[in-house]
Scaffold this motif. Sequence first.
Motif, mmCIF file in Angstrom:
data_model
loop_
_atom_site.group_PDB
_atom_site.id
_atom_site.type_symbol
_atom_site.label_atom_id
_atom_site.label_comp_id
_atom_site.label_asym_id
_atom_site.label_seq_id
_atom_site.Cartn_x
_atom_site.Cartn_y
_atom_site.Cartn_z
ATOM 1 N N ALA A 213 43.562 45.511 47.744
ATOM 2 C CA ALA A 213 42.485 45.157 48.693
ATOM 3 C C ALA A 213 41.557 44.008 47.656
ATOM 4 O O ALA A 213 41.326 42.907 48.383
ATOM 5 N N THR A 214 41.714 44.015 46.408
ATOM 6 C CA THR A 214 40.837 42.865 45.652
ATOM 7 C C THR A 214 41.494 42.993 44.310
ATOM 8 O O THR A 214 42.312 43.753 43.756
ATOM 9 N N GLY A 215 40.697 42.240 43.699
ATOM 10 C CA GLY A 215 40.940 41.975 42.102
ATOM 11 C C GLY A 215 40.062 41.133 41.407
ATOM 12 O O GLY A 215 39.085 40.539 42.197
ATOM 13 N N THR A 216 40.094 40.876 40.008
ATOM 14 C CA THR A 216 39.050 40.043 39.432
ATOM 15 C C THR A 216 39.750 39.798 37.975
ATOM 16 O O THR A 216 40.717 40.617 37.729
ATOM 17 N N TRP A 217 39.086 38.998 37.366
ATOM 18 C CA TRP A 217 39.643 38.577 35.876
ATOM 19 C C TRP A 217 38.664 39.457 34.808
ATOM 20 O O TRP A 217 37.530 39.632 34.966
ATOM 21 N N HIS A 218 39.416 39.471 33.736
ATOM 22 C CA HIS A 218 38.692 39.880 32.412
ATOM 23 C C HIS A 218 37.542 38.968 31.942
ATOM 24 O O HIS A 218 37.644 37.791 32.117
ATOM 25 N N PRO A 219 36.510 39.481 31.725
ATOM 26 C CA PRO A 219 35.477 38.610 31.395
ATOM 27 C C PRO A 219 35.743 37.551 30.391
ATOM 28 O O PRO A 219 34.900 36.664 29.923
ATOM 29 N N SER A 220 36.373 38.108 29.264
ATOM 30 C CA SER A 220 36.724 37.489 27.769
ATOM 31 C C SER A 220 38.334 37.068 27.636
ATOM 32 O O SER A 220 38.361 36.253 26.592
ATOM 33 N N VAL A 267 36.150 46.144 43.039
ATOM 34 C CA VAL A 267 36.188 46.285 41.609
ATOM 35 C C VAL A 267 35.328 45.049 40.821
ATOM 36 O O VAL A 267 35.757 43.854 41.476
ATOM 37 N N ALA A 268 34.804 45.189 39.671
ATOM 38 C CA ALA A 268 33.919 44.301 39.004
ATOM 39 C C ALA A 268 34.195 44.694 37.767
ATOM 40 O O ALA A 268 34.366 45.742 37.137
ATOM 41 N N TRP A 269 34.249 43.550 36.933
ATOM 42 C CA TRP A 269 34.655 43.580 35.443
ATOM 43 C C TRP A 269 33.571 42.581 34.770
ATOM 44 O O TRP A 269 33.672 41.390 34.925
ATOM 45 N N GLY A 270 32.687 43.211 33.958
ATOM 46 C CA GLY A 270 31.618 42.464 33.321
ATOM 47 C C GLY A 270 31.441 42.758 31.917
ATOM 48 O O GLY A 270 32.121 43.853 31.487
ATOM 49 N N ALA A 271 30.721 41.967 31.309
ATOM 50 C CA ALA A 271 30.473 41.977 29.825
ATOM 51 C C ALA A 271 29.035 41.140 29.590
ATOM 52 O O ALA A 271 28.873 40.402 30.217
ATOM 53 N N PRO A 272 28.373 41.844 28.541
ATOM 54 C CA PRO A 272 27.046 41.146 28.398
ATOM 55 C C PRO A 272 27.299 40.051 27.788
ATOM 56 O O PRO A 272 28.274 39.505 27.114
#
Length: 578
Positions: A213-220, A267-272
């Motif tokens: 359905a979807t995807g995303t990248w690693h924040p770092s 899906v969401a992939w985040g970091a401070p």
Amino acid sequence: MGDSDSDDYWVEQPALAPGDPMRSFLPTSFGQKSKEANIAAQIEQTRRQVPQPTALKKAVSKAESDSGDDSDDDSDDSEDEAERFPVSHEIVLKTHDRVVTSVSLDPAGGRMITGSLDSTVNLHDFAAMTPTTLRAFKTVDPWETKKSAKTSESHPIQHIEFSRLSGSVFLCITAHPQAKILSRDGDVLTEFVKGDMYLRDMNNTKGHVGEIATGTWHPSDQNLCVTAGADSTLRIWDINNKRSQKDVIVFKSKALGCAGRTRMTAVAWGAPAQGGNPVLVAAALDGSLVMYSGNSPFNRPTAEIREAHRADTWTGGIDISSDGRMVVTRGGDGLIKLWDTRKFKEPLIKTEHPSTSDRFPTTNIRYSPNSSSIITGSASGDLHILNPGNLRPELVTPITPGVPLVVVEWHPKLNQIITGSANAETHILYSPTLSSRGALEVMSRAPKKRHVDDDPNFTTDQSAGISGDSIITPGAMAGTKRGGVTASGKSRDPRRPQVQQITPFMRSQPDEKHVAENIPLSRMLHEDPREALLKYADVANKDPKYTAAWKTTQPVTQYAELSDDEGNEGPDKKKVKT
């Protein structure tokens, strides 16, 4: 009168009034004229011709009962609200045939890609576009092999996203179990493997067995990405290893009647931004919202909300704030909810917003670059800019009136908002004072000069449909031969040999290059087994590995000695009956 030096002759020149229209047709000087573009006029032409954007104040209802002075203050505040956001100007790109489902820009803001239900990805380069050439420089179909191949396939584009740390590659998600990594020029670099659909345990498969359905990248980490599939799994991939995922997260649904499986929708992939553990948040079709903290292994979720949104509705929009503390979701139940990752149990705030995910599952919602606003589209074609504290609209401006606004994106460096609509249009909103580069740079260039030969009406033979000075191969005209094949596979062109019929057995045979690269020990298929065994005959005699235990006790084979006469006689022949 014949003397040339006489001053009795003079030439009468036509005298035109200062306001005579004929003066515009007469040259004022000799030599080549240089025409300079009026940049300010070009930018002004892109000003959005829409009513004054609606800005809603944060004031309570008692302020509505004040006098006319307060109404004047409200109008001034409305203008101030509109000037806060880069929405005063826009350029429109019409490069697709169907709904624009995803847009993305590289980190530098120099290249933009758009995906659509027409199964193509269009690549736009701001450095090559001018006000008169607003088009894509390349169109890519990720699944196209050869245009002449009968087995070519194509799938709608679900999601495309540039790497957050590197603009050299982007993730391409189609309606297929295999995701792909493409270069910034549209070349396929990596195609992840498909899993074994006959395995029940999803932990043992090397890839997805259902549509992604979807995807995303690693924040770092620029080498890691995650994909969400219909097989109830989230799979983390290393783009340098396409044969198996790096980690797999199997979501166990607790809904009744689903046997522990559901579809992952977002899906969401985040970091401070200041550094810290990343946060992975995913939504499922059963209405669940699950969160994982830190890096692998992801044995169990940090928190899980079973009824975050109504079950059996598509939650397509999810995003994490820049500080990694807040999560916003847009569900198919017509609600936008705000969550706190530190108290991931109940929503902090929720507001009603009509959903379009039943028709367009890729509908998204995004935080602004500094998380000071939240942007999303609507079914009426309006762009809603919400306050991240109370989810109230700060600005509502029409983009495509009457046509749903599907996807939105806000680039941090350009400070421009990109939208994709159901009418196949891509709008780039910008402000000459707040934005930089991008669309502003395009409109700051002079229009491309066009030659008279650029008009096909002057250089094209309308009866033949070709240029008048083109070189034509004898017999190559469209009317001199018949193309295509018959039902039996025979070519309609008598000069072309019969096309070989593709049978189901031939269609399933992979090419030699694919076999050599992906199947271990594939070189043994072309090796003579007898020659392969005889290479080890001398080694087995000199250094027996498995028969060394009885080497000294092995009896010597003895054969009967035959004389020369016996050896030449041969076997006895049967007597013929008389």
